[in-house]
Structures are given as structure tokens and as C-alpha cells.
Design an enzyme around this catalytic site. Structure first.
Site, PDB file in Angstrom:
ATOM      1  N   ASP A 155       0.709  -1.224   0.027  1.00 51.59           N
ATOM      2  CA  ASP A 155      -0.193   0.150  -0.305  1.00 51.59           C
ATOM      3  C   ASP A 155       0.992   1.260   0.048  1.00 51.59           C
ATOM      4  O   ASP A 155       0.544   2.234  -0.661  1.00 51.59           O
ATOM      5  CB  ASP A 155      -0.880  -0.076   1.152  1.00 51.59           C
ATOM      6  CG  ASP A 155      -1.671   1.179   1.297  1.00 51.59           C
ATOM      7  OD1 ASP A 155      -2.465   1.531   0.392  1.00 51.59           O
ATOM      8  OD2 ASP A 155      -1.768   1.904   2.427  1.00 51.59           O
ATOM      9  N   GLU A 207      -1.916  -5.191  -3.488  1.00 52.27           N
ATOM     10  CA  GLU A 207      -1.089  -4.615  -2.772  1.00 52.27           C
ATOM     11  C   GLU A 207      -0.010  -5.571  -2.244  1.00 52.27           C
ATOM     12  O   GLU A 207       1.128  -5.210  -2.164  1.00 52.27           O
ATOM     13  CB  GLU A 207      -1.722  -3.939  -1.784  1.00 52.27           C
ATOM     14  CG  GLU A 207      -2.549  -2.572  -2.100  1.00 52.27           C
ATOM     15  CD  GLU A 207      -3.353  -2.265  -0.763  1.00 52.27           C
ATOM     16  OE1 GLU A 207      -4.217  -1.235  -1.219  1.00 52.27           O
ATOM     17  OE2 GLU A 207      -3.493  -2.976  -0.007  1.00 52.27           O
TER      18      GLU A 207
END
Length: 350
Positions: free
Chosen positions: A49, A141
Site C-alpha cells: 500500500d 498490494e
């Protein structure tokens, strides 16, 4: 996860892992590690992320900004070399949010079909958790996080992977709505027709060969084969993602020109009054149309016999079909058939 699968994934994201265990870990759900031991992908999601944010911000500043001395028509103060941007903070934040939102990341995972490679526990498998957008976003992610760790945060490696997996320049250049993304269109066609996804092969051009020039040096060649077609496709681009888009457009236009694309009638067959209700439902389940809905209201004729007003609505369609029938069952069949013919006629006109 076997070696062939690991090799396939690495080929699609444009990065070869030194530690392939990291790549496998990116696909391991917590439900599996709780049942079988080992590590899951949750920390990799966290890392990915932040890494994704970094690369997207880097890309946006490079695309929309420059230092004053390099900026066209900019007259800075004497001895001042400030950073100048085309957009303010609010606009850049809005663009970044669109690039890394759940809908975008999950759609890119589905484009690759990576969700089917998730390593899950029994409860996740029973609930088909891999179909959830949040799970697909997490996987995107986690893959980026695995690349970040494996490459020791090499910005070039991360940028290349994000460029391929997310293809941000396509959306920045074409917008986020109603754009033609030939990579996605081709993937959708191949999945429906052959229950598989296209596989792209990349190579950097270090010397000119047949069909190439010295102007192509340093660019990327992308090759694509679509079994069972006997011919292949090849294109050149400045980046891997641009070469992939070019070869996907070439292949899609070939399919279009040769009448090989799947039509809705190919999927459900010719309209049939007795099967119309099921045919409409098939189109909905395959994602071609919104959900069909049938509304009924009962009245009576002058002799006291029941008369059913039947309506067929399809979500997203402003027009609907209706009629009055003595039989509710027959009425539903008829309005479904009328709606089906109407939708197919409109699709043929596109």
C-alpha cells in the site's frame, strides 16, 4: 504454488524474484496460514500500500511537474529553482485516489486472473472469498509489497511493475471514463471464449532485427499468441505497458475485422420465447446487462376474470415492455421475449 505458476505470474508483472517464497506469500490468505502454519500476506499488503502510493506520487510529479529552470514559459525569481506543478494538491490527490482505489486495483487483478491463484483456507474457499473486491485489492498490494522487499526498494523495479500491473499512464492520458482499453477488452474476450487469459512476452530491443530500425533501440517488443489462432501478434512501445497495449489493440482489431469476437447471441443462442426468461438471466449473470425485474398487477375484466398486467424492466434500461394477459406465467414469458429482442437489436446497432 508450483514453479510454472510462479513463472507465469513473474512474466505477467515483469519482475523475476530472487526469493520466490515472497511471491508465494503474497498469495497466502490468513485463513490458510491459520490452518496450516506459515506466514500470510497481510504485512505485505501494508508494505505494498505504501510502496504503491510512493510510485504513483512519483509518477504524478514527473508527469505534471518540473523544476523551474526546466519548465516552459516560466519566469522564476532570480537564483530560484522551485518545483512547479500543473495541478494543485487537491487535484493531484483526486487523481491519485482514482488510480489506487479498490475498484481500480481489483479490476486489474481480475484482468490478470490472479485471484484464482490465491492460497486459502477451507472457509475462504467455501465462501468464494476470491470474488470480493477487497480481497483482490489486498492481493494487488501484497504483490507490490513482495516486489518492494525482494528488490530492496529498487524504485526502477517498482516503477516497472506498477507500470505493467496498473498501467497508470493509460488512464492519465485517456481519462477514467469510457476509454478503450484493448488489454482489458482482449482479456474479457479470451476468458469468455477460451476460459483463459492472454499471455504477453516482453523483450528489450538492444539491436535492430527484421522489421525494426535504430529508432526502436531501447524500446520494448511485446509478443502475443492467442491459441488456437495460428498467427501471432507483435508490437513495439517505449515501455512494456505501451507495447502491451499496442499488441492488444492489434490483436483485438484482427478479431473484430475477421468476425471472431463473441456476440451476445453466441453466448445465449437465438431469442426463444419459451427460454426468454432464462436467456435474459444468462445475459445478466455474464455481466452484459443489468438485473431483469418483473412487476405484476392484477385486475379483472367485465366478466370477473383475472387480467394480469406484466412488466419487464432491466436495470440501466430506460425502456421496458408490458402487456395484459390472462395467465401470469405466459405474460412473463412474452414480456421477457420482447425485452430480449429489443436488447439484442440495440446491441447489433452498436
Amino acid at each position: 504454488m508450483n514453479n510454472e505458476t510462479l513463472k507465469f505470474i513473474q512474466g505477467q508483472i515483469g519482475y523475476v524474484f530472487k526469493n520466490s517464497d515472497l511471491l508465494q506469500q503474497a498469495f497466502v490468505r490468513r485463513s490458510y496460514s491459520k490452518e496450516n502454519g506459515g506466514e500470510d500476506n497481510e504485512v505485505l499488503e501494508f508494505i505494498g500500500d505504501k510502496a504503491l502510493d510512493l510510485i504513483v506520487v512519483k509518477l504524478l510529479t514527473e508527469k505534471y511537474g518540473a523544476f523551474a529552470e526546466d519548465y516552459d514559459d516560466y519566469d522564476p525569481r532570480e537564483d530560484c529553482n522551485e518545483f512547479v506543478s500543473d495541478f494543485r494538491e487537491g487535484k493531484l490527490t483526486e487523481i491519485k485516489k482514482k488510480l489506487v482505489c479498490r475498484e481500480m486495483l481489483s479490476s486489474r487483478i481480475r484482468m490478470y486472473g490472479f485471484q484464482y491463484e490465491l492460497i486459502m483456507g477451507k472457509s475462504d474457499i467455501e465462501q468464494q472469498i476470491f470474488e470480493q473486491e477487497s480481497v483482490q485489492e489486498d492481493l494487488f498490494e501484497a504483490i507490490i509489497g513482495a516486489v518492494a522487499l525482494d528488490s530492496k526498494w529498487d524504485l526502477d523495479a517498482l516503477t516497472n511493475v506498477v507500470d505493467l500491473m496498473l498501467d497508470p499512464n493509460f488512464y492519465l492520458e485517456n481519462g477514467f471514463d469510457e476509454q478503450i482499453n484493448y488489454v482489458e477488452l482482449l482479456q474479457q474476450w479470451y476468458q469468455k471464449k477460451h476460459h483463459n487469459i492472454p499471455v504477453y512476452c516482453y523483450g528489450k530491443i538492444d539491436f535492430p532485427t527484421a522489421g525494426l530500425t535504430y529508432n526502436d533501440l531501447g524500446k520494448y517488443r511485446c509478443q502475443l499468441g492467442l491459441y488456437p489462432l495460428e498467427r501471432g501478434f507483435e508490437a513495439v512501445g517505449e515501455t512494456k505497458s505501451k507495447s502491451r497495449m499496442a499488441v492488444a489493440e492489434q490483436a483485438y482489431r484482427y478479431l473484430e475485422e475477421n468476425g471472431l469476437l463473441v456476440s451476445w447471441i453466441d453466448e445465449i443462442g437465438e431469442p426463444n420465447r419459451d427460454r426468454a426468461i432464462n436467456q435474459l438471466q444468462e445475459l445478466y449473470q455474464k455481466g452484459y446487462i443489468g438485473e431483469p425485474r418483473y412487476d405484476f398487477s392484477e385486475t379483472y375484466d367485465e366478466d370477473g376474470n383475472p387480467v394480469w398486467r406484466c412488466e419487464c424492466h432491466v436495470e440501466g434500461q430506460s425502456d421496458y415492455w408490458w402487456g395484459n394477459y390472462s395467465s401470469k406465467k405466459q405474460g412473463k414469458k412474452d414480456v421477457a421475449y420482447d425485452m430480449l429482442c429489443y436488447i439484442l437489436d440495440r446491441e447489433d446497432e452498436k
